[in-house]
Structures are given as structure tokens and as C-alpha cells.
Design a protein around this motif. Structure first.
Motif, PDB file in Angstrom:
ATOM      1  N   VAL A 144     -46.990 -32.729 -18.374  1.00  0.00           N
ATOM      2  CA  VAL A 144     -46.350 -31.450 -18.045  1.00  0.00           C
ATOM      3  C   VAL A 144     -44.861 -31.460 -18.374  1.00  0.00           C
ATOM      4  O   VAL A 144     -44.315 -30.477 -18.854  1.00  0.00           O
ATOM      5  N   ILE A 145     -44.199 -32.594 -18.134  1.00  0.00           N
ATOM      6  CA  ILE A 145     -42.751 -32.647 -18.355  1.00  0.00           C
ATOM      7  C   ILE A 145     -42.383 -33.045 -19.777  1.00  0.00           C
ATOM      8  O   ILE A 145     -41.206 -33.000 -20.156  1.00  0.00           O
ATOM      9  N   SER A 146     -43.364 -33.424 -20.573  1.00  0.00           N
ATOM     10  CA  SER A 146     -43.082 -33.998 -21.890  1.00  0.00           C
ATOM     11  C   SER A 146     -42.248 -33.090 -22.805  1.00  0.00           C
ATOM     12  O   SER A 146     -41.335 -33.590 -23.476  1.00  0.00           O
ATOM     13  N   PRO A 147     -42.477 -31.765 -22.878  1.00  0.00           N
ATOM     14  CA  PRO A 147     -41.663 -30.956 -23.792  1.00  0.00           C
ATOM     15  C   PRO A 147     -40.177 -31.009 -23.462  1.00  0.00           C
ATOM     16  O   PRO A 147     -39.332 -31.030 -24.371  1.00  0.00           O
ATOM     17  N   TYR A 148     -39.864 -31.038 -22.182  1.00  0.00           N
ATOM     18  CA  TYR A 148     -38.465 -31.001 -21.750  1.00  0.00           C
ATOM     19  C   TYR A 148     -37.802 -32.362 -21.923  1.00  0.00           C
ATOM     20  O   TYR A 148     -36.639 -32.449 -22.330  1.00  0.00           O
ATOM     21  N   VAL A 149     -38.532 -33.417 -21.632  1.00  0.00           N
ATOM     22  CA  VAL A 149     -37.983 -34.764 -21.804  1.00  0.00           C
ATOM     23  C   VAL A 149     -37.746 -35.043 -23.283  1.00  0.00           C
ATOM     24  O   VAL A 149     -36.701 -35.579 -23.673  1.00  0.00           O
ATOM     25  N   ILE A 150     -38.697 -34.666 -24.121  1.00  0.00           N
ATOM     26  CA  ILE A 150     -38.539 -34.878 -25.562  1.00  0.00           C
ATOM     27  C   ILE A 150     -37.377 -34.051 -26.100  1.00  0.00           C
ATOM     28  O   ILE A 150     -36.606 -34.521 -26.954  1.00  0.00           O
ATOM     29  N   ALA A 151     -37.205 -32.828 -25.606  1.00  0.00           N
ATOM     30  CA  ALA A 151     -36.065 -32.005 -26.024  1.00  0.00           C
ATOM     31  C   ALA A 151     -34.748 -32.652 -25.630  1.00  0.00           C
ATOM     32  O   ALA A 151     -33.736 -32.517 -26.325  1.00  0.00           O
ATOM     33  N   ALA A 152     -34.754 -33.388 -24.513  1.00  0.00           N
ATOM     34  CA  ALA A 152     -33.520 -34.016 -24.025  1.00  0.00           C
ATOM     35  C   ALA A 152     -33.213 -35.323 -24.741  1.00  0.00           C
ATOM     36  O   ALA A 152     -32.056 -35.574 -25.111  1.00  0.00           O
ATOM     37  N   ILE A 153     -34.214 -36.168 -24.964  1.00  0.00           N
ATOM     38  CA  ILE A 153     -33.936 -37.522 -25.468  1.00  0.00           C
ATOM     39  C   ILE A 153     -34.474 -37.772 -26.873  1.00  0.00           C
ATOM     40  O   ILE A 153     -34.176 -38.809 -27.470  1.00  0.00           O
ATOM     41  N   GLY A 154     -35.263 -36.836 -27.413  1.00  0.00           N
ATOM     42  CA  GLY A 154     -35.821 -37.012 -28.742  1.00  0.00           C
ATOM     43  C   GLY A 154     -37.151 -37.747 -28.725  1.00  0.00           C
ATOM     44  O   GLY A 154     -37.448 -38.514 -27.811  1.00  0.00           O
ATOM     45  N   ALA A 155     -37.920 -37.515 -29.764  1.00  0.00           N
ATOM     46  CA  ALA A 155     -39.255 -38.098 -29.828  1.00  0.00           C
ATOM     47  C   ALA A 155     -39.228 -39.620 -29.924  1.00  0.00           C
ATOM     48  O   ALA A 155     -40.089 -40.307 -29.376  1.00  0.00           O
ATOM     49  N   ARG A 156     -38.220 -40.151 -30.627  1.00  0.00           N
ATOM     50  CA  ARG A 156     -38.177 -41.601 -30.825  1.00  0.00           C
ATOM     51  C   ARG A 156     -37.999 -42.336 -29.499  1.00  0.00           C
ATOM     52  O   ARG A 156     -38.714 -43.312 -29.213  1.00  0.00           O
ATOM     53  N   GLN A 157     -37.057 -41.885 -28.681  1.00  0.00           N
ATOM     54  CA  GLN A 157     -36.856 -42.502 -27.367  1.00  0.00           C
ATOM     55  C   GLN A 157     -38.046 -42.226 -26.448  1.00  0.00           C
ATOM     56  O   GLN A 157     -38.464 -43.092 -25.669  1.00  0.00           O
ATOM     57  N   ALA A 158     -38.601 -41.014 -26.540  1.00  0.00           N
ATOM     58  CA  ALA A 158     -39.735 -40.661 -25.685  1.00  0.00           C
ATOM     59  C   ALA A 158     -40.942 -41.546 -25.973  1.00  0.00           C
ATOM     60  O   ALA A 158     -41.647 -41.968 -25.047  1.00  0.00           O
ATOM     61  N   ARG A 159     -41.175 -41.836 -27.231  1.00  0.00           N
ATOM     62  CA  ARG A 159     -42.311 -42.699 -27.576  1.00  0.00           C
ATOM     63  C   ARG A 159     -42.191 -44.042 -26.871  1.00  0.00           C
ATOM     64  O   ARG A 159     -43.173 -44.562 -26.320  1.00  0.00           O
ATOM     65  N   ARG A 160     -41.017 -44.607 -26.871  1.00  0.00           N
ATOM     66  CA  ARG A 160     -40.805 -45.895 -26.204  1.00  0.00           C
ATOM     67  C   ARG A 160     -41.014 -45.776 -24.696  1.00  0.00           C
ATOM     68  O   ARG A 160     -41.768 -46.557 -24.098  1.00  0.00           O
ATOM     69  N   LEU A 161     -40.356 -44.819 -24.089  1.00  0.00           N
ATOM     70  CA  LEU A 161     -40.371 -44.727 -22.627  1.00  0.00           C
ATOM     71  C   LEU A 161     -41.691 -44.203 -22.082  1.00  0.00           C
ATOM     72  O   LEU A 161     -42.095 -44.576 -20.976  1.00  0.00           O
ATOM     73  N   PHE A 162     -42.380 -43.359 -22.846  1.00  0.00           N
ATOM     74  CA  PHE A 162     -43.696 -42.875 -22.416  1.00  0.00           C
ATOM     75  C   PHE A 162     -44.714 -44.007 -22.375  1.00  0.00           C
ATOM     76  O   PHE A 162     -45.575 -44.040 -21.499  1.00  0.00           O
TER      77      PHE A 162
END
Length: 264
Positions: A144-162
């Protein structure tokens, strides 16, 4: 029933405070409903020029409440889907609020708490705060929060942290874009006031349009988000009732390591 959210208006600023300090301001059905209602209230109040979102006590928000998670673990996929859509509607309302929003991150933010930070226009945190998108440890994902987190930190960082679910500190949160600024706890209010000072100089209509413009140029719209939310809510509902999700939730609630966790 004790309120889970407190609203205080001082001049043109509305401060919304998550008021469950005993459980680190964790989400449950009541908090989601009350925070949604308060956001609608400040949206409709022409006297409010800016919104500050913060938590009471030592934490900003620890994510999902244990009792709420326990009930969702026993619920059907349909009930989990309905529950996830409510959380999605809350995040969407905060992200697309027409008033400027400031996250006053007074302590740890985990899971959905990270989502709240990412949905705010400005995020200022104390330098001792910890963060984590820890859902994979339970066999789940931060859908649910993924669109907003990715908008904030970018897909590259999100891939790692997710996929790691690792805990990271305020300095890292600032480096990757989740926070705009980190300060000592004693300086947090002054830092928030500096942002409010600058926000007070802008035209309210222009600020609303500037926010909409920034989101639109990033490919985000409220109507488009609602469509995405349907798919993401279905995903988290499916994972919650899956064998892996059920095992992960049960292990977490029993304070045990799940079978897949490597020791070392």
C-alpha cells in the motif's frame, strides 16, 4: 473510547499528533479511521495553511499494531482486502492533501509509519530515529505504501530496502531522500518552525497547484493512485492469507524466528 489522534490548531497551522504512545503510535483500525477523518477536516478548513504530522512519546509510528495484525491474520482474504483499502485511502488522502504537510519525525518509523513520512511534502527527523520497511520478515510486502516510498527514495533504494527489511538510521534516511533534514531532538521544533515560516510566505492556491504540478510531473495523480491502490490492496490481502504470510505473522506474534530466517 480514547482518541488515537489529537488535532491542535495554532493560527494557520494544524498539528496532527498520533496519540497511542503506549504502543509507539502503531496503526489499528481506529487510528486509520480517525486520522482519515482529521485529514478531511483540515482539508476543508480554509483557515488551515499548513499541517504538521507527528507522534506522541518516543516514536513516530511503529507500523501495524500487534492486536490488529493478530485479527487480520485470522481474517478472510476479502476482509483483508477491505482493510488494506482503508489504509490505502488514508495514505492517498495524506499524499494528495492540498495543504502543505510537514512530517515532524520525533522517533522511529517502521512499515506504515515510513509511508506516512513519505506522503508528507517536507520530512524533518531527529538524528536518533530508526526506520525499516520490515514487511518481508513477516512474509509480506509494503504494497500500500510502495508508490509513496518509491517516489521519495527512488526505485533503486526501494528495491534494496523492500527485500532486506533492514533497519537504517536517520542519516541514511536523509541520504536516500526519505527525510529532508535531520536535527538533534532539542532542535526539532525549531527546524519545523523554519519550514512553516517559509510555507507562510507562499500563496495557498499557488502552493496547492505547485504540489499538484510536482506530483503530476512525477506521473502521480489521485485518480491514477486509486486504481493502483486496488491492485496493491489485493496483493497484500493475498499474501496475508498465503501459507508463507500466515507462518510469518504467527512467528512474529509468537516472538519466534520464521522457518526461512537464517541464523548467523
Amino acid at each position: 473510547m480514547t482518541s488515537s489522534v489529537a488535532l491542535t490548531c495554532r493560527g494557520a497551522v494544524a498539528e496532527i499528533r498520533l496519540a497511542r504512545p503506549g504502543v509507539h503510535n502503531a496503526f489499528d483500525e481506529q487510528l486509520i479511521a480517525e486520522l482519515s477523518d482529521v485529514l478531511a477536516q483540515v482539508e476543508a478548513d480554509a483557515a488551515v495553511r499548513a499541517v504538521v504530522l507527528t507522534g506522541e512519546g518516543a516514536s513516530f509510528s511503529a507500523g501495524a499494531d500487534l492486536n490488529w495484525m493478530r485479527s487480520m491474520a485470522k481474517a478472510s482474504e476479502a476482509d483483508n482486502n477491505a482493510d488494506s483499502l482503508k489504509l490505502a485511502a488514508l495514505m492517498r488522502r495524506l499524499n494528495y492533501l492540498s495543504k502543505p504537510t510537514v512530517a515532524r519525525v520525533n522517533g522511529a518509523a517502521y512499515g506504515g509509519g515510513v509511508g506516512l513520512v513519505a506522503c508528507c511534502d517536507i520530512a524533518i527527523g531527529v538524528d536518533g530515529a530508526k526506520f525499516s520497511l520490515s514487511e518481508v520478515k513477516l512474509g509480506l510486502v509494503p504494497a500500500v505504501i510502495s508508490p509513496y516510498v518509491i517516489a521519495a527514495i527512488g526505485a533503486r533504494q526501494a528495491r534494496r530496502l523492500f527485500i532486506t527489511g533492514e533497519v537504517f538510521d536517520a542519516a541514511e534516511a536523509c541520504r536516500i531522500g526519505l527525510l529532508h533534514e535531520t536535527v538533534a531532538p532539542a532542535e526539532l521544533d525549531a527546524a519545523v518552525e523554519r519550514s512553516l515560516h517559509w510555507l507562510g510566505k507562499g500563496g495557498p492556491l499557488a502552493q496547492a497547484e505547485a504540489k499538484r504540478l510536482a506530483l503530476a510531473m512525477a506521473g502521480m495523480s489521485e485518480a491514477g493512485q486509486q486504481i493502483i491502490d486496488v491492485d496493491n490492496a489485493a496483493l497484500i490481502a493475498r499474501l496475508r492469507v498465503s501459507p508463507e504470510g500466515q507462518h510469518g505473522l504467527a512467528a512474529f506474534l509468537d516472538k519466534k524466528a520464521p522457518d526461512w530466517a537464517r541464523q548467523g
